[in-house]
Scaffold this motif. Structure first.
Motif, PDB file in Angstrom:
ATOM      1  N   ALA A 110       0.511  -1.268   0.131  1.00 55.20           N
ATOM      2  CA  ALA A 110       0.196   0.423  -0.042  1.00 55.20           C
ATOM      3  C   ALA A 110       0.872   1.044  -0.381  1.00 55.20           C
ATOM      4  O   ALA A 110       0.611   2.267  -0.853  1.00 55.20           O
ATOM      5  N   LYS A 111       1.908   1.226   0.752  1.00 53.99           N
ATOM      6  CA  LYS A 111       3.232   2.243   0.851  1.00 53.99           C
ATOM      7  C   LYS A 111       3.575   2.534  -0.092  1.00 53.99           C
ATOM      8  O   LYS A 111       3.988   4.010  -1.098  1.00 53.99           O
ATOM      9  N   TYR A 125       2.022   2.251  -3.713  1.00 52.64           N
ATOM     10  CA  TYR A 125       0.684   2.500  -4.552  1.00 52.64           C
ATOM     11  C   TYR A 125       0.837   3.699  -3.660  1.00 52.64           C
ATOM     12  O   TYR A 125       0.606   4.626  -5.223  1.00 52.64           O
ATOM     13  N   LEU A 126       0.404   3.897  -3.010  1.00 49.75           N
ATOM     14  CA  LEU A 126       0.675   5.973  -2.378  1.00 49.75           C
ATOM     15  C   LEU A 126       1.031   6.726  -2.769  1.00 49.75           C
ATOM     16  O   LEU A 126       1.295   7.817  -2.626  1.00 49.75           O
ATOM     17  N   LYS A 154       1.232   9.487  -4.990  1.00 48.68           N
ATOM     18  CA  LYS A 154       1.366  10.999  -4.663  1.00 48.68           C
ATOM     19  C   LYS A 154       2.618  11.510  -5.185  1.00 48.68           C
ATOM     20  O   LYS A 154       2.253  12.869  -5.728  1.00 48.68           O
ATOM     21  N   TYR A 176      -1.980  11.364   3.066  1.00 48.52           N
ATOM     22  CA  TYR A 176      -1.600   9.852   4.445  1.00 48.52           C
ATOM     23  C   TYR A 176      -1.161   9.588   4.998  1.00 48.52           C
ATOM     24  O   TYR A 176      -0.113   9.707   5.034  1.00 48.52           O
ATOM     25  N   GLN A 234      -5.281  -2.065  -1.912  1.00 45.64           N
ATOM     26  CA  GLN A 234      -4.690  -1.291  -3.691  1.00 45.64           C
ATOM     27  C   GLN A 234      -6.481  -1.225  -4.848  1.00 45.64           C
ATOM     28  O   GLN A 234      -6.538  -0.013  -5.118  1.00 45.64           O
ATOM     29  N   LEU A 256      -7.907   1.501  -2.365  1.00 49.43           N
ATOM     30  CA  LEU A 256      -7.201   2.661  -2.216  1.00 49.43           C
ATOM     31  C   LEU A 256      -7.539   3.714  -3.530  1.00 49.43           C
ATOM     32  O   LEU A 256      -7.889   5.126  -4.218  1.00 49.43           O
ATOM     33  N   ASN A 262     -11.371   8.570   4.516  1.00 49.63           N
ATOM     34  CA  ASN A 262     -10.785   9.499   4.522  1.00 49.63           C
ATOM     35  C   ASN A 262     -11.804  10.646   3.935  1.00 49.63           C
ATOM     36  O   ASN A 262     -12.979  10.565   4.190  1.00 49.63           O
TER      37      ASN A 262
END
Length: 240
Positions: free
Chosen positions: A121-122, A124-125, A129, A138, A157, A160, A190
């Motif tokens: 996830a990091k 993908y974030l 970004k 995030y 994923q 998100l 969110n």
């Protein structure tokens, strides 16, 4: 006297035949019952095997929906970036390649450690970004105990991507995503800045998430949605 003796012999003969034949008859009945139970057991195994194969097929079909969708969306983003910002497009392309490679690796596993899913996830974030810059923020706060438990792979994923799909994100409309753990759930929250869409959402993404999780636990996906906030709670698995 002869008649009494003959009667006694008949009774003795009857008892002898009874002793011999009753166990034989009992054995026949027992064998029939065992044969019947074995056949029932065989049918049950066949039925369960068919159910298992059908479930595996259905689950694979759900998973197969994710990879092409992920790639298609991000190729569209890359195409736009090539026109708007070639330098940024090169960086996005490199990151996308690395993430997609990792995505395919994770996709081969139905269930993964929460820690592995968070790391994905990091990545993908970070890609998001690069795309939205200051428009997306995030935070991730998962306790160590939760990190060692399990969750359905690539599920974050999907969540998100759902955030990006339904919200306007730019320097004037900042979306913040917060990922935390709470009891037996992984929580993604969110703020909402809904896109102006004339067509109603099909909600296929959320339905896919619900169905995939339902293969592994009876715990349900919990969703809270207001005009300002969207929160989804994903069940955590104690074991594989």
């Amino acid at each position: 006297m002869y008649s009494g003796l003959n009667g006694a012999m008949n009774i003795q003969n009857f008892l002898t035949h009874l002793i011999v034949r009753v166990p034989f008859a009992f054995m026949i009945i027992l064998c029939v019952q065992i044969s019947y139970l074995l056949e029932i057991n065989k049918q049950e195994k066949t039925f369960l095997t068919q159910q298992s194969l059908e479930s595996q097929l259905n689950y694979q079909q759900l998973k197969n929906q994710i990879s092409p969708h992920f790639l298609f969306n991000n190729i569209n983003v890359l195409t736009s970036l090539i026109e708007e910002n070639p330098k940024k497009a090169v960086q996005f392309s490199e990151n996308l390649s690395n993430i997609y490679r990792y995505f395919l690796k994770q996709e081969k596993q139905d269930v993964v450690l929460v820690n592995d899913e968070i790391n994905f996830a990091k990545c993908y974030l970070a890609l998001l970004k690069d795309r939205f810059e200051i428009g997306l923020n995030y935070t991730i706060n998962i306790d160590e105990k939760t990190a060692e438990k399990y969750i359905v792979s690539t599920i974050l994923q999907q969540v998100l991507e759902n955030v990006v799909k339904h919200n306007t994100i730019n320097e004037d409309n900042i979306v913040s995503i917060n990922i935390t753990s709470k009891e037996s759930y992984l929580v993604v929250e969110n703020n909402k800045i809904p896109k102006f869409i004339t067509e109603e959402s099909s909600k296929k993404g959320i339905e896919n998430i619900r169905k995939r999780i339902a293969f592994f636990t009876d715990e349900i996906v919990v969703i809270e949605s207001t005009t300002e906030m969207y929160k989804i709670q994903l069940p955590i698995l104690e074991t594989i």
